[in-house]
Design a protein around this motif. Structure first.
Motif, mmCIF file in Angstrom:
data_model
loop_
_atom_site.group_PDB
_atom_site.id
_atom_site.type_symbol
_atom_site.label_atom_id
_atom_site.label_comp_id
_atom_site.label_asym_id
_atom_site.label_seq_id
_atom_site.Cartn_x
_atom_site.Cartn_y
_atom_site.Cartn_z
ATOM 1 N N GLY A 27 8.737 -6.023 2.379
ATOM 2 C CA GLY A 27 8.808 -7.425 2.001
ATOM 3 C C GLY A 27 7.466 -8.099 2.243
ATOM 4 O O GLY A 27 6.637 -7.601 3.005
ATOM 5 N N LEU A 28 7.259 -9.236 1.609
ATOM 6 C CA LEU A 28 6.000 -9.965 1.802
ATOM 7 C C LEU A 28 5.855 -10.466 3.241
ATOM 8 O O LEU A 28 4.769 -10.825 3.670
ATOM 9 C CB LEU A 28 5.905 -11.133 0.819
ATOM 10 N N ASP A 29 6.971 -10.480 4.002
ATOM 11 C CA ASP A 29 6.922 -10.849 5.419
ATOM 12 C C ASP A 29 6.528 -9.651 6.286
ATOM 13 O O ASP A 29 6.435 -9.760 7.508
ATOM 14 C CB ASP A 29 8.276 -11.386 5.880
ATOM 15 N N GLY A 30 6.338 -8.478 5.660
ATOM 16 C CA GLY A 30 5.944 -7.291 6.392
ATOM 17 C C GLY A 30 7.092 -6.350 6.713
ATOM 18 O O GLY A 30 6.861 -5.213 7.108
ATOM 19 N N SER A 31 8.333 -6.801 6.575
ATOM 20 C CA SER A 31 9.468 -5.937 6.909
ATOM 21 C C SER A 31 9.482 -4.721 5.981
ATOM 22 O O SER A 31 9.390 -4.859 4.769
ATOM 23 C CB SER A 31 10.784 -6.707 6.798
ATOM 24 N N VAL A 32 9.548 -3.533 6.571
ATOM 25 C CA VAL A 32 9.509 -2.297 5.803
ATOM 26 C C VAL A 32 10.908 -1.998 5.270
ATOM 27 O O VAL A 32 11.850 -1.835 6.032
ATOM 28 C CB VAL A 32 8.975 -1.135 6.669
ATOM 29 N N TRP A 33 11.046 -1.932 3.944
ATOM 30 C CA TRP A 33 12.339 -1.691 3.296
ATOM 31 C C TRP A 33 12.596 -0.209 3.101
ATOM 32 O O TRP A 33 13.723 0.237 3.163
ATOM 33 C CB TRP A 33 12.396 -2.388 1.938
ATOM 34 N N ALA A 34 11.542 0.550 2.817
ATOM 35 C CA ALA A 34 11.668 1.994 2.595
ATOM 36 C C ALA A 34 10.301 2.626 2.776
ATOM 37 O O ALA A 34 9.282 1.979 2.536
ATOM 38 C CB ALA A 34 12.192 2.286 1.196
ATOM 39 N N GLN A 47 2.185 -6.889 6.961
ATOM 40 C CA GLN A 47 1.891 -8.329 6.996
ATOM 41 C C GLN A 47 0.416 -8.580 6.708
ATOM 42 O O GLN A 47 0.061 -9.486 5.956
ATOM 43 C CB GLN A 47 2.241 -8.918 8.371
ATOM 44 N N SER A 48 -0.439 -7.781 7.329
ATOM 45 C CA SER A 48 -1.881 -7.923 7.140
ATOM 46 C C SER A 48 -2.264 -7.685 5.680
ATOM 47 O O SER A 48 -3.077 -8.424 5.109
ATOM 48 C CB SER A 48 -2.611 -6.943 8.061
ATOM 49 N N ILE A 49 -1.680 -6.658 5.076
ATOM 50 C CA ILE A 49 -1.949 -6.374 3.664
ATOM 51 C C ILE A 49 -1.448 -7.527 2.791
ATOM 52 O O ILE A 49 -2.158 -7.985 1.895
ATOM 53 C CB ILE A 49 -1.309 -5.032 3.250
ATOM 54 N N THR A 97 8.596 -10.615 -4.306
ATOM 55 C CA THR A 97 9.101 -10.613 -2.935
ATOM 56 C C THR A 97 8.647 -9.421 -2.106
ATOM 57 O O THR A 97 8.998 -9.316 -0.940
ATOM 58 C CB THR A 97 10.645 -10.613 -2.929
ATOM 59 N N ALA A 98 7.897 -8.488 -2.713
ATOM 60 C CA ALA A 98 7.630 -7.227 -2.019
ATOM 61 C C ALA A 98 6.234 -6.684 -2.290
ATOM 62 O O ALA A 98 5.530 -7.138 -3.190
ATOM 63 C CB ALA A 98 8.664 -6.182 -2.455
ATOM 64 N N LEU A 99 5.879 -5.681 -1.485
ATOM 65 C CA LEU A 99 4.681 -4.870 -1.679
ATOM 66 C C LEU A 99 5.122 -3.458 -2.010
ATOM 67 O O LEU A 99 6.032 -2.923 -1.373
ATOM 68 C CB LEU A 99 3.859 -4.793 -0.381
ATOM 69 N N VAL A 100 4.486 -2.847 -2.985
ATOM 70 C CA VAL A 100 4.673 -1.423 -3.265
ATOM 71 C C VAL A 100 3.358 -0.757 -2.860
ATOM 72 O O VAL A 100 2.298 -1.084 -3.402
ATOM 73 C CB VAL A 100 4.981 -1.165 -4.751
ATOM 74 N N ILE A 101 3.442 0.144 -1.876
ATOM 75 C CA ILE A 101 2.248 0.790 -1.320
ATOM 76 C C ILE A 101 2.294 2.271 -1.660
ATOM 77 O O ILE A 101 3.278 2.951 -1.365
ATOM 78 C CB ILE A 101 2.187 0.622 0.211
ATOM 79 N N GLY A 102 1.243 2.751 -2.291
ATOM 80 C CA GLY A 102 1.141 4.170 -2.599
ATOM 81 C C GLY A 102 -0.124 4.741 -1.995
ATOM 82 O O GLY A 102 -1.178 4.108 -2.038
ATOM 83 N N GLN A 103 -0.001 5.928 -1.407
ATOM 84 C CA GLN A 103 -1.171 6.638 -0.901
ATOM 85 C C GLN A 103 -1.390 7.857 -1.796
ATOM 86 O O GLN A 103 -0.423 8.478 -2.242
ATOM 87 C CB GLN A 103 -0.957 7.107 0.536
#
Length: 129
Positions: A27-34, A47-49, A97-103
């Motif tokens: 979530g944009l609040d930093g809470s990790v959904w998955a 949160q920092s990102i 509402t969210a961040l999608v992070i890929g490495q």
């Protein structure tokens, strides 16, 4: 949403494509959904990102922290942030509402990861996430 869990999005839409080594949705609040198994992305890092989308100064000065690793901040705009560390990097796309992070790491190319991460972010935006 079609009954898929957030973890299903990581497995099916990110890492399962072969274009992303590890993934997370937060979530944009930093809470990790998955998150990919064994990848230790924290709420504080998310949160920092998320803050980096509106104020890139911190990312420019301190880099992008993700799962305890520091990535050099390459570039970004209101929708996407990019970081690199040696032969790997991270690509972050923002939804409503969210961040999608890929490495990604070799042999995956940055563009492959970017396309996959942004496609999932666009899908989630269309689902009002």
């Amino acid at each position: 949403m079609s009954g898929m869990s957030w973890n299903d999005y990581i497995t099916n839409q990110l890492t399962g494509t072969g274009n992303v080594s590890r993934g997370a949705i937060a979530g944009l609040d930093g809470s990790v959904w998955a998150i990919s198994d064994g990848w230790g992305v924290t709420q504080q890092e998310c949160q920092s990102i998320a803050t980096g989308f509106t104020n890139k100064d911190g990312l420019v000065q301190k880099g992008m922290m993700c799962a305890g690793e520091k990535y050099f901040f390459l570039s970004g705009d209101d929708c996407v942030l990019r970081g690199k560390k040696g032969n790997k990097g991270i690509h972050v796309a923002k939804t409503n509402t969210a961040l999608v992070i890929g490495q990604y790491e070799d042999p995956i190319q940055p563009g492959q990861c970017a396309t996959t991460v942004e496609a999932l972010a666009d899908y989630l935006k269309n689902c009002n996430y």
